[in-house]
Design an enzyme around this catalytic site. Sequence first.
Site, PDB file in Angstrom:
ATOM      1  CB  THR A 106       1.017   2.964  11.719  1.00  0.00           C
ATOM      2  OG1 THR A 106       0.132   3.985  12.125  1.00  0.00           O
ATOM      3  CG2 THR A 106       0.573   2.394  10.380  1.00  0.00           C
TER       4      THR A 106
ATOM      5  CG  ASN B 202      -2.010  -0.897   1.279  1.00  0.00           C
ATOM      6  OD1 ASN B 202      -2.402  -1.396   0.226  1.00  0.00           O
ATOM      7  ND2 ASN B 202      -2.548  -1.165   2.445  1.00  0.00           N
TER       8      ASN B 202
ATOM      9  CD  GLU C 261      -3.892  -4.534   4.535  1.00  0.00           C
ATOM     10  OE1 GLU C 261      -2.847  -4.381   3.879  1.00  0.00           O
ATOM     11  OE2 GLU C 261      -4.227  -3.791   5.464  1.00  0.00           O
TER      12      GLU C 261
ATOM     13  CG  ASP D 219       1.932  -4.979   9.808  1.00  0.00           C
ATOM     14  OD1 ASP D 219       1.075  -5.859   9.967  1.00  0.00           O
ATOM     15  OD2 ASP D 219       1.676  -3.858   9.318  1.00  0.00           O
TER      16      ASP D 219
HETATM   17  O1  RIB Z   1      -0.681  -2.533   9.691  1.00  0.00           O
HETATM   18  C1  RIB Z   1      -0.456  -1.242   9.192  1.00  0.00           C
HETATM   19  C2  RIB Z   1      -0.834  -1.159   7.755  1.00  0.00           C
HETATM   20  O2  RIB Z   1      -2.223  -1.313   7.636  1.00  0.00           O
HETATM   21  C3  RIB Z   1      -0.533   0.172   7.097  1.00  0.00           C
HETATM   22  O3  RIB Z   1       0.755   0.235   6.559  1.00  0.00           O
HETATM   23  C4  RIB Z   1      -1.646   0.316   6.069  1.00  0.00           C
HETATM   24  O4  RIB Z   1      -1.216   0.234   4.755  1.00  0.00           O
HETATM   25  C5  RIB Z   1      -2.646  -0.768   6.408  1.00  0.00           C
HETATM   26  O5  RIB Z   1      -2.641  -1.773   5.501  1.00  0.00           O
END
Ligand code: RIB
Length: 292
Positions: free
Chosen positions: A241, A12, A138, A245
């Site tokens: 954010t 993204n 996603e 991940d």
């Molecule tokens: O987990 C964070 C991510 O979630 C962001 O980078 C955004 O792109 C969304 O997909």
Amino acid sequence: MVTKIINYGSLNIDYVYTVSHFVRPGETLSSASLETFSGGKGANQTTALARAGALVSHAGKIGAEGLWLKELLDKENVDTSYIHKSSKSNGHACIQVDEKGQNAIILFAGANKEITKDEINATLKHFKKGDYLLLQNEINNVDYLIEQGHKKGLIVCLNPAPMGKEILSYPLELVDVLIVNETEAKALAMKKDYESALEELEKLYPNTELILTIGQQGVIYSFKGKQVKVPAIKVEVVDTTGAGDTFIGYYLAAKVEGLSVEDCLQLATQASSLCVSRRGAQNSIPSRSEIQ
Ligand code: RIB
């Protein structure tokens, strides 16, 4: 033989707006700043894997304006040969970050949801039994990827984020490693608190290693009666954010290295606590040397 990791996931463009609070219904809110970052749960997790030192391939789809996302992964020594190009727009995220460092995200899937079964088949044939297949939610065809990955004997790891009701119809019993946060665990197990959600997931998926992250309270690993808990590290939060991940990428990299469950969880916890102390998504993922 070397164990490979293939992450089939989103790429993204993240547009990050710094706001005093999340915009309310009917309100027009000015943003103090607008920054553009590379993101996507898939590409973030791949970056975390690479920065942790793992050998990782990324598969997915970008639009014409997303070529720089692939180039960034190339610079991280990620094998990007399974990233296809679409004539559609690239996936993007509109992210509000408030004064507490919390975020609210609107996603536009774009090319991320243009992945075909032929592309998946052509990609997975390069991986063998015992290699890892990492997935988030996603992209499209996640259920097909789980089935095909399992059929080939890959170790299927799923982070069901963002959580949507379609996930309940995925063949989750074929998942080897399930990594969830509190919200995802409660939604999957249909329970109101994380303790009973974990118990339910243990019953529903007895052959799946479960990793449940519970924010400030840390993380719980559970598999076949063994439980390991690791507390969170207290840090000043700037932007959450990408923290989840980062955790996932580091956890899996450490697992593939053969570290103990406790060491994998510790390393991943340290990495994600560094991530939340910085702004952005991929750019805020620490390198292994910063942690040790
Ligand atoms: O987990 C964070 C991510 O979630 C962001 O980078 C955004 O792109 C969304 O997909």
